[in-house]
Design a protein around this motif. Sequence first.
Motif, short mmCIF file in Angstrom:
data_model
loop_
_atom_site.label_atom_id
_atom_site.label_comp_id
_atom_site.label_asym_id
_atom_site.label_seq_id
_atom_site.Cartn_x
_atom_site.Cartn_y
_atom_site.Cartn_z
N HIS A 46 0.82 -1.21 0.00
CA HIS A 46 0.00 0.00 0.00
C HIS A 46 0.86 1.26 0.00
CE1 HIS A 46 -3.38 2.64 0.79
NE2 HIS A 46 -2.72 3.14 1.82
N LEU A 47 1.91 1.27 0.81
CA LEU A 47 2.77 2.46 0.90
C LEU A 47 3.60 2.65 -0.37
CD1 LEU A 47 3.98 2.31 4.61
CD2 LEU A 47 2.26 3.83 3.61
N PHE A 48 4.11 1.57 -0.93
CA PHE A 48 4.85 1.69 -2.19
C PHE A 48 3.95 2.22 -3.30
CE2 PHE A 48 7.90 -1.88 -0.78
CZ PHE A 48 8.89 -0.97 -0.41
N ALA A 49 2.68 1.76 -3.31
CA ALA A 49 1.73 2.23 -4.33
C ALA A 49 1.38 3.69 -4.13
CB ALA A 49 0.46 1.38 -4.29
N GLU A 50 1.26 4.10 -2.88
CA GLU A 50 0.82 5.47 -2.55
C GLU A 50 1.96 6.47 -2.63
OE1 GLU A 50 -0.40 6.60 1.61
OE2 GLU A 50 -2.38 6.56 0.67
N GLN A 51 3.15 6.08 -2.17
CA GLN A 51 4.25 7.03 -2.05
C GLN A 51 5.40 6.79 -3.02
OE1 GLN A 51 3.68 7.34 2.85
NE2 GLN A 51 5.57 6.55 1.97
N GLY A 52 5.47 5.57 -3.59
CA GLY A 52 6.60 5.23 -4.42
C GLY A 52 7.70 4.55 -3.62
N TYR A 53 8.61 3.90 -4.32
CA TYR A 53 9.67 3.15 -3.66
C TYR A 53 10.60 4.05 -2.87
CZ TYR A 53 13.90 0.33 -3.14
OH TYR A 53 15.00 -0.31 -2.63
N ALA A 54 11.09 5.11 -3.50
CA ALA A 54 12.11 5.96 -2.88
C ALA A 54 11.59 6.64 -1.62
CB ALA A 54 12.60 7.00 -3.87
N ALA A 55 10.33 7.07 -1.63
CA ALA A 55 9.79 7.85 -0.51
C ALA A 55 9.33 6.98 0.65
CB ALA A 55 8.63 8.71 -0.99
#
Length: 209
Positions: free
Chosen positions: A18-27
């Motif tokens: 969920h976080l990778f989808a929402e914020q992206g890998y780097a963030a």
Amino acid sequence: MSRIRQKNQELIIEVACHLFAEQGYAATKMADIAKQADIPKPNVYYYFSTKDNLYRAVLNTVIQPLLEASKPIELLDDPAEALTEYIKTKLRISRDHPDASKVFANEVMSGAKSLPSDIANELLVQSKMMVSKFETWSEQGVMAKLSPQHLMFTIWAATQTYADFSWQICNVMDKPKLDDNDFADAADFLTQFVINGCQIKQREEAERL
């Protein structure tokens, strides 16, 4: 693997997805994942060692279903049956793995810089198989002569958009979330669209022409 370990790993992957989808890998930070999963940060590292390993685990939740989705095209001789099953399966993946689909889409749009090389190779092998099968069907006269690559791209785009652009689709359809009937309607429409557009014929009919 103990039940607790498996449960914790699944929870971490779900939150990370969920976080990778929402914020992206780097963030996305491992600390953020641990906090949202309510699991100590050292435990996250214990289970996955690195952020890269966790990212790969997230990608695998959608990559493996995507790789399996093309089995009907690989194994079936009837293009109508194979394409129908492929489209249904691709839409099922968009329904069941929306966050992971977005992570994969974001990865591809960013140039696949963090996509493991072995996964990239598996996807390429799958694509070449599909192109070859489409070419074979065209040569056999059971499908119109068309660009096999663009047919594949069109099916990808048409099915994955239900996950990757879900906000826009739900907004247009004036509903908070798509239900099973919506995905069934999409499958029926896309199947007819592709089969009619590709001028799919029964083998008996093709042999008479």
